[in-house]
Design an enzyme around this catalytic site. Structure first.
Site, mmCIF file in Angstrom:
data_model
loop_
_atom_site.group_PDB
_atom_site.id
_atom_site.type_symbol
_atom_site.label_atom_id
_atom_site.label_comp_id
_atom_site.label_asym_id
_atom_site.label_seq_id
_atom_site.Cartn_x
_atom_site.Cartn_y
_atom_site.Cartn_z
ATOM 1 N N ASP A 132 -35.183 -18.976 2.785
ATOM 2 C CA ASP A 132 -35.103 -20.256 3.480
ATOM 3 C C ASP A 132 -35.818 -20.191 4.821
ATOM 4 O O ASP A 132 -36.241 -19.137 5.268
ATOM 5 C CB ASP A 132 -33.632 -20.603 3.769
ATOM 6 N N LYS A 164 -35.674 -25.800 3.064
ATOM 7 C CA LYS A 164 -34.371 -26.127 3.638
ATOM 8 C C LYS A 164 -34.494 -26.531 5.098
ATOM 9 O O LYS A 164 -33.762 -26.048 5.935
ATOM 10 C CB LYS A 164 -33.362 -24.978 3.513
ATOM 11 N N MET A 203 -24.959 -28.898 11.127
ATOM 12 C CA MET A 203 -25.867 -29.964 10.681
ATOM 13 C C MET A 203 -25.484 -31.320 11.269
ATOM 14 O O MET A 203 -25.639 -32.350 10.612
ATOM 15 C CB MET A 203 -25.859 -30.062 9.140
#
Ligand SMILES: C[S@@+](CC[C@H](N)C(=O)[O-])C[C@H]1O[C@@H](n2cnc3c(N)ncnc32)[C@H](O)[C@@H]1O
Length: 220
Positions: free
Chosen positions: A10, A32, A145
């Site tokens: 990633d 990602k 996030m």
């Protein structure tokens, strides 16, 4: 890493980690970045299975811990369903790294007997979170996030009873040489975050523990 024929990795994996791979090992970047997944999850699952079936030893390398907001569970399920044996290696998840690197204890006998990891990622454009549970006193919140949804997060928490003056810290690129920390009250941090954020991965820590640092005491 040294035994892998191919590394499927990633974005949030440091160069130093990839350097542990054999020189002749294949490296496949599967992305990602927020809202810009290079490869859909189903394709990543299928890729891992295909490579393993070709007889390759595959390392699926992710940032932090693969089972904390990392979709590692889905990849393990895909391997099991295909009869591909796999092993999960734990990592240091961002909440633990950011807390340690900023001197903010996730638990503290005076402030937090519970720690909650939540995602600020939206589902169908809205935060699908149990705000009543997240607003309960005596806990530390670590929100992954969430940098683009901070205002909605704050609104939901405050509506559920969390004081807007709750100490908070937004940690960008925690644990790296480029670490930056924005500290203040929840309200303050959320208001200043858009201008402050430099685009790196960031994690919000909120709760009484966020005041447990020298800088915050001096700023207060
Ligand atoms: C898709 S999640 C992956 C989490 C990862 N599996 C873990 O255990 O840390 C990505 C989020 O983790 C957080 N994150 C990852 N690395 C970070 C870092 N160095 N500093 C701050 N937050 C980080 C951010 O909230 C970012 O949006």
């Amino acid at each position: 890493m040294g035994e892998a024929d191919v590394i499927v990795h990633d974005r949030l994996v440091g160069e130093g980690v990839l350097d542990l791979a054999r020189r002749d090992a294949g490296r496949i970047f599967v992305g990602k970045a927020r809202a810009n997944h290079c490869m859909p999850q189903e394709e990543i699952n299928a890729l891992i299975v295909r490579l393993a079936r070709e007889g390759k030893r595959v390392v699926r390398l992710k940032g932090g811990d693969p089972f904390v907001f990392g979709r590692g569970g889905e990849e393990v399920e895909a391997c099991r369903a295909a009869g591909v044996p796999c092993e999960v290696v734990p990592g240091v998840t961002a909440a633990l790294a950011c807390a340690a690197a900023t001197g903010i204890p996730l638990t503290h006998r005076d402030h937090a007997r519970t720690v909650t990891f939540a995602t600020g990622h939206t589902r169908d454009g809205r935060l699908d979170l149990d705000f009543a549970a997240l607003a309960r006193p005596g806990q530390t919140l670590a929100v992954y996030m969430g940098v683009t949804t901070l205002a909605a997060l704050r609104d939901g928490l405050v509506a559920a009873g969390l004081p807007a003056g709750t100490p908070a810290a937004l940690v960008e690129r925690g644990g790296t040489d480029a670490q930056r920390v924005l500290r203040g009250t929840l309200d303050d941090v959320v208001a200043r975050a858009p201008a402050w954020h430099a685009g790196g991965p960031a994690l919000l820590l909120a709760g009484g523990v966020a005041a447990e640092t020298e800088e915050v005491r001096l700023a207060a």
